[in-house]
Design an enzyme around this catalytic site. Structure first.
Site, PDB file in Angstrom:
ATOM      1  CB  ALA A  84      12.299 -10.346  14.269  1.00  0.00           C
ATOM      2  CB  ILE A  85       7.024  -8.432  13.456  1.00  0.00           C
ATOM      3  CG1 ILE A  85       6.839  -9.308  12.202  1.00  0.00           C
ATOM      4  CG2 ILE A  85       7.658  -7.112  13.090  1.00  0.00           C
ATOM      5  CD1 ILE A  85       5.959  -8.680  11.132  1.00  0.00           C
ATOM      6  N   GLY A  86       6.064 -10.089  15.844  1.00  0.00           N
ATOM      7  CA  GLY A  86       5.101 -11.113  16.262  1.00  0.00           C
ATOM      8  C   GLY A  86       5.557 -11.945  17.453  1.00  0.00           C
ATOM      9  CB  THR A  88      17.275  -8.637  14.274  1.00  0.00           C
ATOM     10  OG1 THR A  88      18.008  -8.490  13.055  1.00  0.00           O
ATOM     11  CG2 THR A  88      15.869  -9.128  13.977  1.00  0.00           C
ATOM     12  NE  ARG A 117      -2.742  -0.879   3.469  1.00  0.00           N
ATOM     13  CZ  ARG A 117      -2.834  -2.037   4.138  1.00  0.00           C
ATOM     14  NH1 ARG A 117      -3.387  -3.080   3.554  1.00  0.00           N
ATOM     15  NH2 ARG A 117      -2.378  -2.132   5.355  1.00  0.00           N
ATOM     16  CB  SER A 160      -3.643 -14.158   5.651  1.00  0.00           C
ATOM     17  OG  SER A 160      -4.241 -13.062   6.290  1.00  0.00           O
ATOM     18  CE  LYS A 181     -23.159   8.457  40.402  1.00  0.00           C
ATOM     19  NZ  LYS A 181     -23.855   8.069  41.630  1.00  0.00           N
ATOM     20  CB  CYS A 219      -8.172 -15.698  16.981  1.00  0.00           C
ATOM     21  SG  CYS A 219      -6.570 -14.868  16.925  1.00  0.00           S
TER      22      CYS A 219
HETATM   23  P1  FAD Z   1       1.866 -16.699  13.137  1.00  0.00           P
HETATM   24  O1  FAD Z   1       0.628 -15.995  12.854  1.00  0.00           O
HETATM   25  O2  FAD Z   1       1.796 -17.943  13.937  1.00  0.00           O
HETATM   26  O3  FAD Z   1       2.580 -17.002  11.792  1.00  0.00           O
HETATM   27  C1  FAD Z   1       3.836 -17.645  11.733  1.00  0.00           C
HETATM   28  C2  FAD Z   1       3.933 -18.410  10.422  1.00  0.00           C
HETATM   29  O4  FAD Z   1       5.295 -18.554  10.116  1.00  0.00           O
HETATM   30  C3  FAD Z   1       3.369 -19.806  10.534  1.00  0.00           C
HETATM   31  O5  FAD Z   1       2.307 -19.984   9.634  1.00  0.00           O
HETATM   32  C4  FAD Z   1       4.533 -20.704  10.183  1.00  0.00           C
HETATM   33  O6  FAD Z   1       4.168 -21.803   9.397  1.00  0.00           O
HETATM   34  C5  FAD Z   1       5.445 -19.776   9.428  1.00  0.00           C
HETATM   35  N1  FAD Z   1       6.852 -20.163   9.472  1.00  0.00           N
HETATM   36  C6  FAD Z   1       7.578 -20.401  10.592  1.00  0.00           C
HETATM   37  N2  FAD Z   1       8.848 -20.726  10.250  1.00  0.00           N
HETATM   38  C7  FAD Z   1       8.922 -20.687   8.900  1.00  0.00           C
HETATM   39  C8  FAD Z   1       9.960 -20.938   7.974  1.00  0.00           C
HETATM   40  N3  FAD Z   1      11.173 -21.264   8.363  1.00  0.00           N
HETATM   41  N4  FAD Z   1       9.665 -20.816   6.666  1.00  0.00           N
HETATM   42  C9  FAD Z   1       8.437 -20.460   6.240  1.00  0.00           C
HETATM   43  N5  FAD Z   1       7.427 -20.232   7.078  1.00  0.00           N
HETATM   44  C10 FAD Z   1       7.670 -20.328   8.395  1.00  0.00           C
HETATM   45  N6  FAD Z   1      -4.181 -14.036  19.726  1.00  0.00           N
HETATM   46  C11 FAD Z   1      -5.036 -13.064  20.118  1.00  0.00           C
HETATM   47  O7  FAD Z   1      -4.628 -11.913  20.267  1.00  0.00           O
HETATM   48  N7  FAD Z   1      -6.361 -13.345  20.331  1.00  0.00           N
HETATM   49  C12 FAD Z   1      -6.860 -14.586  20.188  1.00  0.00           C
HETATM   50  O8  FAD Z   1      -8.057 -14.808  20.377  1.00  0.00           O
HETATM   51  C13 FAD Z   1      -5.995 -15.625  19.800  1.00  0.00           C
HETATM   52  N8  FAD Z   1      -6.456 -16.878  19.661  1.00  0.00           N
HETATM   53  C14 FAD Z   1      -5.609 -17.849  19.197  1.00  0.00           C
HETATM   54  C15 FAD Z   1      -6.106 -19.116  19.007  1.00  0.00           C
HETATM   55  C16 FAD Z   1      -5.283 -20.111  18.512  1.00  0.00           C
HETATM   56  C17 FAD Z   1      -5.824 -21.485  18.348  1.00  0.00           C
HETATM   57  C18 FAD Z   1      -3.940 -19.824  18.199  1.00  0.00           C
HETATM   58  C19 FAD Z   1      -3.062 -20.879  17.653  1.00  0.00           C
HETATM   59  C20 FAD Z   1      -3.427 -18.557  18.422  1.00  0.00           C
HETATM   60  C21 FAD Z   1      -4.245 -17.565  18.902  1.00  0.00           C
HETATM   61  N9  FAD Z   1      -3.781 -16.283  19.138  1.00  0.00           N
HETATM   62  C22 FAD Z   1      -4.634 -15.303  19.566  1.00  0.00           C
HETATM   63  C23 FAD Z   1      -2.353 -15.939  18.953  1.00  0.00           C
HETATM   64  C24 FAD Z   1      -2.113 -15.285  17.628  1.00  0.00           C
HETATM   65  O9  FAD Z   1      -2.666 -16.082  16.623  1.00  0.00           O
HETATM   66  C25 FAD Z   1      -0.631 -15.111  17.451  1.00  0.00           C
HETATM   67  O10 FAD Z   1      -0.146 -14.274  18.454  1.00  0.00           O
HETATM   68  C26 FAD Z   1      -0.295 -14.507  16.099  1.00  0.00           C
HETATM   69  O11 FAD Z   1      -0.767 -15.299  15.074  1.00  0.00           O
HETATM   70  C27 FAD Z   1       1.222 -14.343  15.969  1.00  0.00           C
HETATM   71  O12 FAD Z   1       1.521 -13.865  14.700  1.00  0.00           O
HETATM   72  P2  FAD Z   1       2.915 -14.208  14.033  1.00  0.00           P
HETATM   73  O13 FAD Z   1       2.925 -13.577  12.698  1.00  0.00           O
HETATM   74  O14 FAD Z   1       4.002 -13.910  14.957  1.00  0.00           O
HETATM   75  O15 FAD Z   1       2.910 -15.781  13.887  1.00  0.00           O
END
Ligand code: FAD
Length: 826
Positions: free
Chosen positions: A282-284, A275, A23, A40, A439, A44
């Site tokens: 790095a994020i997440g 990093t 974007r 994507s 209130k 949750c």
């Molecule tokens: P993710 O979204 O987990 O994405 C990481 C991705 O990286 C994965 O798909 C993985 O396959 C990929 N990957 C890893 N290593 C490699 C590699 N070497 N090469 C290629 N791909 C790779 N959070 C909330 O705030 N509210 C909620 O209600 C909530 N409910 C949840 C319910 C469940 C069942 C789960 C599992 C999680 C929930 N979470 C919730 C947590 C939330 O989903 C995570 O905090 C969030 O997805 C983290 O984002 P991320 O991008 O760091 O990792």
């Protein structure tokens, strides 16, 4: 030359960064690698698909590679695992999981959003075929297929965090019998134990057997079933096991590339999410972040922060000025009909940081309704606010049925903006009866917190109450008698709020008074009346009896027994209690929704007064306490609870009217405790007193024996105890008999010969000795109270009295007579 950005991980953080990059800049080459099949997706929402609340699986797939290509021109490569980061060549090595090809892709900037992965510790038997973890779409498919095909009857969820609790609920939705095992003494670690007690209750009320303070020692597969051996020796049988005991960051790539990581494996980043290698971000879930409140480093795996960090990194890569300001851990989860939410610090964290209750921070607990009580459907919520001595908000937790989400978001916003308690008072929040009260609960907690800070209300917490010697204070229950009948704190005396002014002389101005009511409000009003009338030391019980009883009930369950067992023992919720019931009289209905304890019970009482014996009342209420209260009330008032439970979100009870309710029996508990003042130190009178006490205790009556003046000698230890006394005290106590064996008879003492003779007669007749009777009384739970005031007068110290004796004053004794129908003076 255009910039080339590679992203590893295509879900929350990764997809967010990719879309924002595009974007901002049409020219960048963006390649997103995802080792899984999907990008994507809605992690949750996964538990709710298993529970068939989200029925359409496609709804979980928020984006597809094709759609991302079409809209954002992003090269999404699924089933592509990044194997290495080659910092020197600024490239990554990738393997296509479909073709097996391994290739390199260069980058100008690299974003790691590799997330986290569920923990799977080396517990024996953990690889059994019916043990699953839930993390992504394939996991969901596997669990759902297992539930659909095998139709497991018993599931055990290991771990009471967000996912564990959500899975427990969703398996119940599928009609499975669910147990939940948790190593800590509470579920939902971000909440404090007092708030978690409410969640335990909700889980129990929905049929989940809760095993707290208990880890798994091993799994033993037996055909399609697996035995779960818990650390305390309990064995649970399960057809399905969900393991959700925590996660670890997926930081292997970062570690292999020598990026800086912390002890837990979290990637260390600066406020720009950069990093230790400047071209790698790095994020997440995989990163360590700054705690917004404490400014220390922490890890908070939540979707909101991951998405925001993705956006920030894209901004930075595109040359904008952006910074991540830290994570405050705002979270929310649905637990059956309740919502549990928190933001900022909890009390456990504050204590871990060395912060001391009342010295460094305060706690305000309020019970409020989601909207105006007079508008249908208002539901209760409990709100706990933590703030420092300067009034700065440190954290908040809420458990309730409705409107929890908006309150936690207001509080999270306030915290983020650095608001103080006084700002909460002043917040102008939207109000109309269906939505809130004039209130709002957020205003209300601000008022309470402000009263604490400005010294208008000193308070005592439930845990703190346990540390107070209640014999030295007056514990003043200011609720109505009808409420007290449903339970009260032992040792308290009852003066209803509206009688305080006229009965103020009954209270000792020199004593500390702890007021309590149902939820804290009337306790506060009582406190103000007393303070204005010259009482110096008055405190109010934080959260009132509602908070007290939930915590005590939770503690009584020992947090180690299955909740369903205690639930059955505790009340009859959801059950047809009287299966033989036949409707003969009229049926009436009563809508007590929106009323908070004791409102529904009071309404039931009033309505039943107008009914005839045999008539039936069908009452609905939203106050969660109603469910247990109504059973107790029916028992105490001679009415019959035919059925109780829940319709939609509303509790109901069907009650048959018993004995006419126009007598006092209907409104107050029939007092059946026994009390005695043991004034005499004569052997025969002491024997008589203990025989009566033991008889009453054997009939299940609560007995209090109040030993005063000469009666104290019965309780003295036989040996001489050295204690510091003044001259008169020393003289007095040395002249009096030390203990039961030295007591004489009231008549025919015959220079001391009477006592051994009567003992011999008793022995010949098989009657226990006085010493045995005393021991029996203690074993039977008879409350043996020594009068403090007489001890002072007679020069007797606590060290001289036998073990097991409690100490109290007249108020303690009078408190017990309230519930007694017999008081003897011996
Ligand atoms: P993710 O979204 O987990 O994405 C990481 C991705 O990286 C994965 O798909 C993985 O396959 C990929 N990957 C890893 N290593 C490699 C590699 N070497 N090469 C290629 N791909 C790779 N959070 C909330 O705030 N509210 C909620 O209600 C909530 N409910 C949840 C319910 C469940 C069942 C789960 C599992 C999680 C929930 N979470 C919730 C947590 C939330 O989903 C995570 O905090 C969030 O997805 C983290 O984002 P991320 O991008 O760091 O990792």
């Amino acid at each position: 030359m255009t910039k080339k950005v590679l992203i590893v991980g295509g879900v929350a953080g990764g997809a967010s960064a990719a879309a924002r990059l595009r974007r901002l800049d049409e020219t960048i080459t963006i390649i997103m690698f995802e080792k899984g099949e999907y990008i994507s997706f809605a992690n949750c929402g996964l538990p709710y698909h298993i529970g068939e609340v989200i029925t359409d699986r496609n709804m979980l797939l928020v984006q597809t590679p094709e759609a991302m290509k079409a809209r954002f021109n992003i090269d999404v490569r699924v089933q592509s695992e990044v194997l290495h980061i080659n910092k020197e060549t600024k490239s990554v090595t990738v393997r296509s999981l479909m073709s097996g090809d391994v290739y390199e892709e260069t980058y100008d900037e690299l974003i790691l959003s590799t997330g986290s992965t569920p923990l799977k510790p080396p517990i024996p038997g953990i690889d059994a075929a019916n043990i699953f973890s839930l993390w992504n779409i394939p996991d969901t498919d596997k669990i759902k297929a297992y539930v659909d095909d095998k139709k497991p009857a018993r599931a055990v969820v290991i771990g009471g965090g967000f996912i564990g609790v959500e899975m427990a609920e969703n398996l119940i939705e599928r009609g499975i019998n669910v147990s939940l095992v948790e190593k800590l003494d509470q579920v939902m670690a971000p909440m404090d134990k007092d708030m978690a007690a409410l969640i335990h209750e909700e889980l129990g009320n929905n049929g989940i057997a809760l095993y707290l303070n208990n880890g798994v020692s091993r799994f033993v597969s037996k055909g399609e079933m697996t035995e779960i051996h818990l650390e305390n020796g309990t064995v649970l049988d399960a057809d399905l096991i969900i393991l959700s005991i925590g996660i670890r960051p997926q930081s292997e790539l970062a570690k292999a590339a020598n990026l800086s990581t912390n002890a837990r494996g979290g990637i260390v980043v600066d406020s720009h999410m950069r990093t230790s290698e400047p071209s790698i971000y790095a994020i997440g879930d995989v990163v360590e972040v700054e705690d917004f409140v404490t400014k220390t480093r922490t890890m908070v795996p939540l979707a909101g922060p991951a998405n925001k960090q993705g956006r920030i990194v894209a901004n930075i890569i595109c040359g904008m000025d952006a910074e991540y300001a830290g994570t405050q851990g705002t979270s929310i989860v649905k637990v059956f009909d309740q919502t549990v939410a928190g933001t900022g610090l909890n009390e456990k964290t504050l204590n871990r940081m060395g912060k001391v209750y009342k010295q460094d921070y305060h706690v305000a607990i309020i019970h409020q309704k989601s909207h105006a009580g007079y508008y249908p459907g208002s539901m209760p919520m409990v709100l706990k606010l933590l703030f420092n001595l300067q009034g700065v908000i440190l954290g908040a937790q809420i458990v309730g049925f409705d409107g929890v989400d908006k309150r936690i978001d207001v509080l999270a916003t306030a915290l983020r903006m650095g608001a103080k308690v006084k700002d909460l008072k002043e917040l102008e929040l939207a109000y109309a009866p269906p939505y809130s009260s004039a209130k709002d609960p957020v205003n209300m907690v601000g008022f309470v917190a402000d009263n604490i800070l400005t010294g208008k209300m000193d308070y005592v917490g439930v845990t703190e109450l346990d540390t107070i010697d209640l014999s030295q204070v007056i514990l003043l229950d200011v609720r109505e008698t009808i409420e007290r009948d449903l339970g009260y704190i032992d040792g308290s005396i009852n003066i209803p709020l509206d009688e305080i002014r006229s009965r103020i002389n009954e209270l000792d101005k020199d004593k500390t008074i702890i007021t309590y009511c149902a939820i804290g409000l009337r306790g506060y009003v009582a406190l103000r009346i007393l303070k204005e009338n010259g009482f110096k030391d008055v405190k109010n019980l934080n959260g009132g009896y509602a908070t007290y009883s939930v915590q005590k009930c939770d503690a009584d369950k020992g947090c180690s027994i299955p909740m369903t067992e205690s639930k059955l023992a505790f009340h009859d919720s959801g059950d047809v209690v009287d299966k033989s019931f036949e409707q003969k009289g009229q049926t009436y209905t009563l809508n007590a929704c929106g009323l908070q304890c004791p409102g529904p019970i009071v309404q039931v009482y009033k309505r039943m007064e107008e009914m005839e014996r045999g008539d039936v009342l069908d009452v609905t209420a939203t106050d969660p306490g109603f469910k247990s209260d109504i059973g107790v009330w029916c028992k105490k008032t001679g009415n019959t609870l035919i059925e109780s439970g829940k319709r939609d979100k509303v509790f109901f009870a069907i009650i048959k009217k018993g004995i006419p309710l126009n007598t006092t029996v209907a409104t107050t508990k029939l007092p059946d405790d026994k009390t005695m003042v043991v004034f005499s130190g004569d052997l025969d009178k002491a024997i008589a007193a203990f025989i009566i006490a033991n008889g009453a205790a054997a009939m299940g009556r609560k007995v209090t024996m109040f030993f005063t003046f000469w009666g104290l000698n019965i309780l003295r230890k036989p040996e001489k105890i050295s204690a510091k006394k003044d001259f008169l005290g020393a003289m007095f106590s040395s002249m009096m008999p030390r203990g039961s064996k030295r007591l004489g008879l009231s008549k025919m003492n015959m220079m001391g010969m009477g006592a051994p003779m009567i003992r011999l007669v008793m022995k010949n007749h098989g009657v226990n000795s006085l010493e045995e009777l005393i021991q029996q009384a203690m074993d039977n739970g008879v409350n043996i109270v020594a009068c403090n005031m007489s001890m002072d007068l007679m020069g007797i110290t606590e060290a001289e009295l036998m073990e097991g004796v409690t100490y109290g004053g007249v108020a303690t004794f009078l408190g017990s007579t309230d519930d007694a129908n017999m008081s003897l003076f011996i």
